[in-house]
Design a protein around this motif. Sequence first.
Motif, mmCIF file in Angstrom:
data_model
loop_
_atom_site.group_PDB
_atom_site.id
_atom_site.type_symbol
_atom_site.label_atom_id
_atom_site.label_comp_id
_atom_site.label_asym_id
_atom_site.label_seq_id
_atom_site.Cartn_x
_atom_site.Cartn_y
_atom_site.Cartn_z
ATOM 1 N N VAL A 216 0.818 -1.212 0.000
ATOM 2 C CA VAL A 216 0.000 0.000 0.000
ATOM 3 C C VAL A 216 0.854 1.266 0.000
ATOM 4 C CG1 VAL A 216 -1.659 1.310 1.389
ATOM 5 C CG2 VAL A 216 -2.001 -1.103 1.018
ATOM 6 N N ALA A 217 2.107 1.162 0.495
ATOM 7 C CA ALA A 217 2.979 2.336 0.556
ATOM 8 C C ALA A 217 3.227 2.928 -0.825
ATOM 9 C CB ALA A 217 4.294 1.960 1.227
ATOM 10 N N LYS A 218 3.035 2.114 -1.870
ATOM 11 C CA LYS A 218 3.246 2.611 -3.228
ATOM 12 C C LYS A 218 2.028 3.347 -3.762
ATOM 13 C CE LYS A 218 6.498 -0.803 -4.916
ATOM 14 N NZ LYS A 218 6.704 -1.863 -5.904
ATOM 15 N N ASN A 219 0.933 3.298 -3.000
ATOM 16 C CA ASN A 219 -0.314 3.889 -3.464
ATOM 17 C C ASN A 219 -0.391 5.329 -2.970
ATOM 18 O OD1 ASN A 219 -3.035 4.635 -3.716
ATOM 19 N ND2 ASN A 219 -3.671 2.487 -3.674
ATOM 20 N N SER A 220 -0.016 6.263 -3.840
ATOM 21 C CA SER A 220 0.178 7.638 -3.378
ATOM 22 C C SER A 220 -1.116 8.286 -2.889
ATOM 23 C CB SER A 220 0.821 8.481 -4.478
ATOM 24 O OG SER A 220 0.196 8.216 -5.705
ATOM 25 N N ILE A 221 -2.264 7.856 -3.375
ATOM 26 C CA ILE A 221 -3.514 8.467 -2.926
ATOM 27 C C ILE A 221 -3.841 8.019 -1.495
ATOM 28 C CG2 ILE A 221 -4.878 6.740 -4.179
ATOM 29 C CD1 ILE A 221 -6.994 8.894 -4.584
ATOM 30 N N VAL A 222 -3.581 6.745 -1.173
ATOM 31 C CA VAL A 222 -3.783 6.276 0.204
ATOM 32 C C VAL A 222 -2.779 6.958 1.134
ATOM 33 C CG1 VAL A 222 -3.680 4.279 1.750
ATOM 34 C CG2 VAL A 222 -4.753 4.049 -0.480
ATOM 35 N N VAL A 223 -1.542 7.104 0.677
ATOM 36 C CA VAL A 223 -0.513 7.770 1.482
ATOM 37 C C VAL A 223 -0.957 9.197 1.808
ATOM 38 C CG1 VAL A 223 1.853 8.669 1.439
ATOM 39 C CG2 VAL A 223 1.387 6.344 0.645
ATOM 40 N N ARG A 224 -1.431 9.908 0.785
ATOM 41 C CA ARG A 224 -1.872 11.290 0.991
ATOM 42 C C ARG A 224 -3.017 11.362 2.007
ATOM 43 N NH1 ARG A 224 -5.341 13.845 -3.657
ATOM 44 N NH2 ARG A 224 -6.828 12.465 -2.613
ATOM 45 N N ASP A 225 -4.039 10.490 1.813
ATOM 46 C CA ASP A 225 -5.199 10.506 2.714
ATOM 47 C C ASP A 225 -4.807 10.112 4.138
ATOM 48 O OD1 ASP A 225 -6.612 11.225 0.542
ATOM 49 O OD2 ASP A 225 -7.862 9.416 0.415
ATOM 50 N N LEU A 226 -3.881 9.160 4.258
ATOM 51 C CA LEU A 226 -3.453 8.713 5.581
ATOM 52 C C LEU A 226 -2.698 9.829 6.305
ATOM 53 C CD1 LEU A 226 -3.278 6.387 7.634
ATOM 54 C CD2 LEU A 226 -1.164 5.664 6.532
ATOM 55 N N GLU A 227 -1.843 10.527 5.588
ATOM 56 C CA GLU A 227 -1.107 11.650 6.197
ATOM 57 C C GLU A 227 -2.088 12.699 6.705
ATOM 58 O OE1 GLU A 227 1.689 12.904 3.156
ATOM 59 O OE2 GLU A 227 3.281 11.705 4.098
ATOM 60 N N GLU A 228 -3.111 12.954 5.907
ATOM 61 C CA GLU A 228 -4.123 13.926 6.288
ATOM 62 C C GLU A 228 -4.856 13.471 7.557
ATOM 63 O OE1 GLU A 228 -7.954 14.988 3.894
ATOM 64 O OE2 GLU A 228 -6.158 15.507 2.730
ATOM 65 N N LYS A 229 -5.236 12.185 7.589
ATOM 66 C CA LYS A 229 -6.023 11.681 8.719
ATOM 67 C C LYS A 229 -5.208 11.588 9.991
ATOM 68 C CE LYS A 229 -9.829 9.503 6.418
ATOM 69 N NZ LYS A 229 -9.742 9.717 4.955
ATOM 70 N N LEU A 230 -3.913 11.264 9.878
ATOM 71 C CA LEU A 230 -3.071 11.168 11.078
ATOM 72 C C LEU A 230 -2.473 12.526 11.432
ATOM 73 C CD1 LEU A 230 -1.155 7.803 10.457
ATOM 74 C CD2 LEU A 230 -2.987 8.204 12.098
ATOM 75 N N GLY A 231 -2.552 13.484 10.512
ATOM 76 C CA GLY A 231 -2.009 14.807 10.760
ATOM 77 C C GLY A 231 -0.495 14.821 10.850
ATOM 78 N N LEU A 232 0.161 14.046 10.019
ATOM 79 C CA LEU A 232 1.633 14.028 10.044
ATOM 80 C C LEU A 232 2.165 13.626 8.670
ATOM 81 C CD1 LEU A 232 2.226 10.723 10.110
ATOM 82 C CD2 LEU A 232 1.775 11.028 12.519
ATOM 83 N N ARG A 233 3.479 13.797 8.491
ATOM 84 C CA ARG A 233 4.130 13.342 7.261
ATOM 85 C C ARG A 233 4.737 11.969 7.516
ATOM 86 N NH1 ARG A 233 3.879 15.198 2.353
ATOM 87 N NH2 ARG A 233 6.109 14.909 1.985
#
Lengths: 279, 258
Positions: A216-233
């Motif tokens: 999943v780490a290669k899935n940039s849209i999930v990465v973006r949404d996850l960063e947003e939801k966790l509030g971190l990079r």
Amino acid sequence: MIYAGCDLGVAAAKVAIIDDHGDLAFDVISYKSPTPQAAVDAMANALAKAGLSGRKIDRCLSTGLGGKVVPYSDGVAPDKLCLSRAVRRLNPRVRTIVNIGGQSTDAFHIDSKGGVGESAVTDICVAGLGMFIEVIADAIDTPLDELIRASMDSRNPLPIASQCVVFAESEVISLINENCDKFDIFAGVASSVAARIAGLVRRIDVIEEVALVGGVAKNSIVVRDLEEKLGLRLAGFNGVDTQVLGAYGAALVAREGRDLSTEAISMILAERFYGRRKQ
Amino acid sequence: MLAAGCDVGALTTKAAVIKDGVLIGVEVVRSRAKAVQSAFDVMNRLLARLVLSYEQLDNCVSTGYGRSLIPFARSNMSEISCHGRGAHWLMPSVRTIIDGGGQDCKALRVDKHGNLVDFRMNIKCAAGTGRALELMAESLGVDVSQLGPLSQEARDPVILNKLCCILTQIDIKRLVLEGRNRADIAAGINESAARYILQLVRGLGPRNDIAMTGGMAKNIGVYRYLERALDTEFVKFPVEPDVIGAIGAAVLAADGSR
């Protein structure tokens, strides 16, 4: 001395080769179903890339779904240990590893020495996790790369009601038949996957830096949404393919235990590195 | 008097026609993307074979997930009512029906007149459904229809203890890779599906006689496991178990036009 790691996983065989001084080569072979032969082929490719064709590996550890059946393996190392070793090597600041791969879906802490701490695992239902995306991409019948790229710009992500992948698959087929935009559908799926991953991570403390590894780490849209939801990079790995981290970690473990017998390594691995589980 | 029933399921679509209280034909096709297409597919085929036309039908009832969309049906009924009615019409001693469909599994009880008393069904999870069985068979590398026969050769069935069929797929791949006997894996797959169905049946509180409908009943491994667990021999139907919902719809259509 030459060390290797082989990760025979659900979707691909990964091999990493290192020596006493540094990294030599990686190879990945993707497949529908794992076979011991894929591990053999990936090793031959990696040896060729390293300019070591025909050379004998001094020690090789295997890991992943098919770790036990890698023909040339000297022992099996636990997935968590391999990942934590690889992550610590590439980015020592990481304290939380989120592994959303084919075989396992878990989040765990590592300390500064690389020891595995508290962990949370999803092993009842695959709802919203890595494989969800593959099943849906198949149902939408569009290559995953294209779906990810085009769905990044979706302004109207469609929520999917079903938790179960099997039901979500038919829900998606119905949406497509109602002429809904496939990129809006995929953006909705990615967002729900990110929400469930965030829920998994929050079951343990979110200690930064947080690294996402596995397919999943290669899935940039999930990465973006996850960063947003966790509030971190999320932590980066200087461009190393996150898919080979398990194999790379297995090679690192093989090198660490260079002076020990295979049996001694296996015993130490079994005792020390299985973290405490939190359900 | 001619009455028809059409059952648009997640995986297959079925039709049945009853003439003056006698079943004269059934048909099954693979479901297509749209419920309406599947319904016309199966009904066109069945009527052509019986040399009948839509105009000759006195009544038609639809059921299944696309049941409200079928233009040639005068009314629609839930799958639960249709399976109950169909099973009881064919075998009047039946009181409990276990229905294993493509994307649902349910257990229902009917009274001596065939009226629905109570039911249980899966809601959130596909465990115990035909689609779950298909996915697990895929991981073993066999067609879903082979799971039953293959499992009969098992000596030491594997234990697959995960509820989620996708997670179970991974366990199956590992077992295949480790060279476990394929019949033992097939038996493990059947048992994992049957265990979940059994939970539903136990929750309902089964009464004899018990019968099994839906595509899942074609799997001898699942069928026998449930018979053993419930300690009774199931009632057998004179037709294939997957057309009983459509027959029930046709019976309800005949009831309705009387």
